[in-house]
Scaffold this active site. Structure first.
Site, PDB file in Angstrom:
ATOM      1  N   HIS A 116       3.102   6.358  -6.923  1.00  0.00           N
ATOM      2  CA  HIS A 116       2.453   7.956  -7.140  1.00  0.00           C
ATOM      3  C   HIS A 116       3.427   9.101  -6.908  1.00  0.00           C
ATOM      4  O   HIS A 116       3.310  10.346  -7.804  1.00  0.00           O
ATOM      5  CB  HIS A 116       0.932   7.701  -5.996  1.00  0.00           C
ATOM      6  CG  HIS A 116       0.020   9.298  -7.080  1.00  0.00           C
ATOM      7  ND1 HIS A 116      -0.670   9.556  -5.834  1.00  0.00           N
ATOM      8  CD2 HIS A 116      -0.323   9.543  -7.919  1.00  0.00           C
ATOM      9  CE1 HIS A 116      -2.041  10.104  -6.654  1.00  0.00           C
ATOM     10  NE2 HIS A 116      -0.974  10.036  -8.160  1.00  0.00           N
ATOM     11  N   HIS A 138       0.503  -1.718   0.402  1.00  0.00           N
ATOM     12  CA  HIS A 138      -0.217  -0.085  -0.320  1.00  0.00           C
ATOM     13  C   HIS A 138       0.969   1.294  -0.465  1.00  0.00           C
ATOM     14  O   HIS A 138       1.065   2.404  -0.881  1.00  0.00           O
ATOM     15  CB  HIS A 138      -1.013   0.051   1.374  1.00  0.00           C
ATOM     16  CG  HIS A 138      -2.178   1.353   1.216  1.00  0.00           C
ATOM     17  ND1 HIS A 138      -3.103   1.264   1.700  1.00  0.00           N
ATOM     18  CD2 HIS A 138      -1.821   2.354   1.999  1.00  0.00           C
ATOM     19  CE1 HIS A 138      -3.818   2.380   1.361  1.00  0.00           C
ATOM     20  NE2 HIS A 138      -2.216   3.082   1.982  1.00  0.00           N
ATOM     21  N   GLU A 139       1.891   1.282   0.658  1.00  0.00           N
ATOM     22  CA  GLU A 139       2.642   2.496   0.727  1.00  0.00           C
ATOM     23  C   GLU A 139       3.780   2.889  -0.181  1.00  0.00           C
ATOM     24  O   GLU A 139       3.931   3.553  -0.732  1.00  0.00           O
ATOM     25  CB  GLU A 139       3.320   2.735   2.923  1.00  0.00           C
ATOM     26  CG  GLU A 139       2.682   2.974   3.150  1.00  0.00           C
ATOM     27  CD  GLU A 139       1.442   3.876   3.054  1.00  0.00           C
ATOM     28  OE1 GLU A 139       2.000   4.880   2.879  1.00  0.00           O
ATOM     29  OE2 GLU A 139       0.569   3.567   4.598  1.00  0.00           O
ATOM     30  N   HIS A 163       1.899   4.137  -2.571  1.00  0.00           N
ATOM     31  CA  HIS A 163       1.701   6.331  -2.681  1.00  0.00           C
ATOM     32  C   HIS A 163       3.168   6.382  -3.186  1.00  0.00           C
ATOM     33  O   HIS A 163       3.112   7.573  -3.609  1.00  0.00           O
ATOM     34  CB  HIS A 163       1.790   6.507  -1.443  1.00  0.00           C
ATOM     35  CG  HIS A 163       0.238   6.090  -0.742  1.00  0.00           C
ATOM     36  ND1 HIS A 163      -0.706   7.431  -0.973  1.00  0.00           N
ATOM     37  CD2 HIS A 163       0.178   6.115   1.044  1.00  0.00           C
ATOM     38  CE1 HIS A 163      -1.818   6.969  -0.142  1.00  0.00           C
ATOM     39  NE2 HIS A 163      -1.413   6.237   0.594  1.00  0.00           N
TER      40      HIS A 163
END
Length: 689
Positions: free
Chosen positions: A486, A479-480, A483
């Site tokens: 992104h 998940h991180e 980020h």
């Protein structure tokens, strides 16, 4: 065109922030940065930016995109490079000096920001460029103009002098209150860490976890015993493993007591005051409440849209949670006859049911997920397969803590696109939770590559021990890194539109999109290997993990929607409404929505809800579920494109990850998915179909 002035107070030449770092890609000089460097650099940066902005506002030239909007984007470079490091260290490695400086400067930063957004001369120039934006041929330039205009209006540029003065006072106080909430919560978290005297009390924990608890106790100054740190949510990871019911109760009650003990670190009055001030500020800006103000600039648009989404899911979630509760009560009655199931029992009994029903032991699963291997052979492998990027460790670059590692991120042709820092172990100087931040955001205007950080709070293993992850921690790592991607894959010109500078209910889309790749067979083949024997994760374990995770969706969804609803309750307060008791308000809000479950408290209670009182998610905690709908449907689309293959990655990169906020979020999603959003995959993912 206005060239920003540099006539502000000079910094000593030996201050590491005085000039851009000469290390590769502007990497911060952590080998030279000391606490005494921050204050003069931050103050000089504030002054320099103020002078640069005033030069733009008072220019005799007619306002243009170049001399007004892009000139603003060029401002404040000293402040940007200093504050990025300072704010990150205040979250990851705070000490008394940094904490004191953060408290001192918080209202000054708020005032400096207000001085820009409420500058009448500057806003007049922005309005002039905005009125003529159709003449700009470049779409990103038009988008930037529109974004600046929106921000000026939302931050008070059109208010009269009296209203602006009041808004400045509110912003200053809110800045101080948010800093105080964070400081109080960190102190409470450290103070309430659970000390147990004997190893027998830790029965159920792995050898590595017990060793880490012993080391934590020594690090905290205890000559003996074992220290279990408090995690950010209400539910603590160790509750699912500890066999001793009394220890579970102590741990649960310690976690739940944070910020509500009536001591110097009590946060209840802070929360009430912040919610009250936010409501007053919303009224100044023409909104009915803070949620209406916030959501007008998000994908959701209105509080009613969020409430409608939650209301449509709550009955299914409650039914699923009640079904799980019946299972757990039946199981508990057989092992603890005559005793009542309590909140601190839920996770442990749920693990017992999972182990029995799915023949799966959580501690056994951990043995196959050593942190280093999950990161390097799992997360990094996913990035290579999807996006063609390679991670090359840079042990020659300085880092801010010995536990931190740094990697250079390269395209297949060897071109560097950024740096990635991994900071995965818990420590007393780090706030709880997991997050992504940046030391610098990507921008071709500044010829700046992104310098991205992922942070987690995995208990640090004892000397010679492997850090082993639960599967929840594995998905958190993916998940991180979503980020991080992104930020790393951003390809825009202007910092305001770069990387993760998107609405809250869109920023969690790329992160959640990448979570499910943790289940990809090729990922597991490489990273899920027993840390002692080298044996691969048995194939049957994968489906067992899926089934076991699906079993607990009632609890997970319930605690989440309770927290999201509590957030909305605080931020739909009408201006002038009086709240005298934070806990009574919380209880009433949850009861009103049918979410006051005696065994399932909110994921975060008011007094330790850092996301909304210290983390920028006020009226925005719903965003995880909103984004999850995009992620579930988006992942289905990637599977249709072949799964973890370059074509699927190319589509995600071109439509979303490289775009920043240069397009409307839903337009990016449609381009990525090729159609409108379908929420059916979300219901399937949550086990609510």
């Amino acid at each position: 065109m206005i060239e920003p002035t540099t006539a502000a107070r000079p910094l000593a030449a030996d201050n590491p922030f005085a000039a851009p770092s000469t290390l590769d890609h502007g990497t911060p000089r952590f080998d030279r940065i000391a606490d005494e460097h921050f204050r003069p650099a931050l103050l000089a940066g504030l002054e320099e930016r103020a002078e640069e902005v005033r030069a733009i506002a008072t220019s005799a030239e007619a306002p243009t995109f170049a001399n007004t909007i892009e000139a603003l984007e060029r401002c404040g470079r000293l402040l940007a490079r200093t504050s990025a490091v300072f704010s990150s260290l205040c979250a990851t490695d705070v000490n008394p000096a940094r904490q004191e400086l953060q408290t001192e400067l918080a209202p000054l930063f708020a005032a400096a920001s207000d001085a820009i957004w409420m500058d009448a001369e500057l806003f007049a120039r922005v309005e002039a460029v905005h009125a003529d934006r159709a003449s700009l041929a470049d779409a990103e330039q038009r988008r930037l103009v529109e974004r600046y205009h929106t921000l000026f209006v939302r931050r008070g540029a059109r208010l009269d002098a009296v209203a602006q003065e009041r808004m400045r006072a509110i912003n200053s106080e809110l800045s101080s209150l948010s800093t105080a909430f964070n400081e109080h919560l960190r102190a409470e978290t450290n103070d309430l860490a659970l000390l147990v005297e004997t190893e027998a009390e830790l029965a159920g924990l792995s050898k590595g976890a017990i060793s880490a608890a012993a080391d934590a106790a020594r690090a905290a100054g205890h000559e003996s015993g074992f220290l279990i740190g408090i995690e950010l949510p209400t539910s603590q990871g160790a509750l699912g493993q500890l066999a001793d019911r009394a220890v579970r109760q102590r741990l649960f009650e310690a976690a739940s007591a944070r910020g509500s003990r009536g001591n110097a670190h009590d946060t209840r009055a802070l929360a009430i005051r912040m919610a009250t001030l936010r409501a007053e500020r919303a009224k100044l800006l023409g909104a009915k409440n803070h949620a209406e103000y916030v959501l007008a600039d998000e994908m959701a648009g209105t509080p009613e849209a969020v409430q409608e989404m939650l209301a449509g899911l709550i009955p299914r979630i409650v039914a699923r949670a009640e079904e799980e509760e019946r299972d757990l009560r039946a199981r508990f009655a057989t092992t603890n006859p005559g005793a009542e199931l309590e909140p601190w029992d839920w996770a442990k009994v749920a693990e017992e049911v999972r182990a029995e029903r799915f023949d799966l032991d959580d501690d056994e699963v951990r043995q196959y997920f050593p942190l280093r291997r999950v990161l390097e052979d799992g997360v990094f492998f996913m990035a290579r397969e999807l996006y063609g990027i390679e991670m090359r460790e840079r042990t020659d670059l300085p880092v801010y803590h010995p536990d931190v590692r740094a990697w250079e991120v390269l395209e297949e042709d060897g071109t560097t696109i950024g740096l990635f820092y991994g900071d995965y172990f818990a420590r007393a100087s780090k706030r709880g939770g997991a997050w992504m931040t940046s030391f610098a955001e990507q921008s071709t205007l500044h010829e700046q590559l992104p310098l991205v950080v992922n942070v987690m709070n995995v208990p640090k293993p004892g000397a010679g021990q492997e850090a082993l992850l639960s599967f929840d921690q594995v998905t958190t790592m993916f998940h991180e890194f979503g980020h991080a991607l992104h930020g790393l894959l951003s390809s825009v010109r202007h910092p305001l539109l770069s990387g993760t500078s998107v609405p809250r209910d869109f920023v969690e889309f790329p992160s959640q999109l990448h979570e499910d790749f943790a289940f990809d067979p090729r990922v597991l083949e490489r990273c899920a290997v027993h840390h002692e024997t080298g044996a691969p994760l048995p194939t049957e374990f994968v489906e067992k993990i899926r089934a076991a995770r699906a079993y607990g969706q009632g609890f997970d969804a319930f605690e989440y929607v309770a927290a999201a609803s509590l957030d909305l309750a605080w931020h739909t307060l009408a201006p002038g409404a009086v709240v005298e008791d934070a806990e009574a308000f919380e209880k009433s809000a949850l009861e009103h929505l049918g979410l006051a479950h005696p065994l399932i408290p909110p994921r975060y209670r008011t007094c330790y809800f850092a996301h909304i009182f210290a983390g920028g998610y006020a009226a925005g905690y719903y965003a995880y579920l909103w984004s999850e709908a995009l992620a579930a449907d988006g992942f289905a689309g990637m599977q249709e494109a072949g799964g973890m293959v370059r074509e699927a990655g190319r589509r995600a990169r071109e439509a979303v990850l490289g775009r920043g906020l240069t397009l409307e979020p839903m337009d990016m999603y449609r381009a990525f998915r090729g159609r409108e959003l379908d929420t059916a995959p979300l219901l399937e993912r949550r086990g609510l179909a």
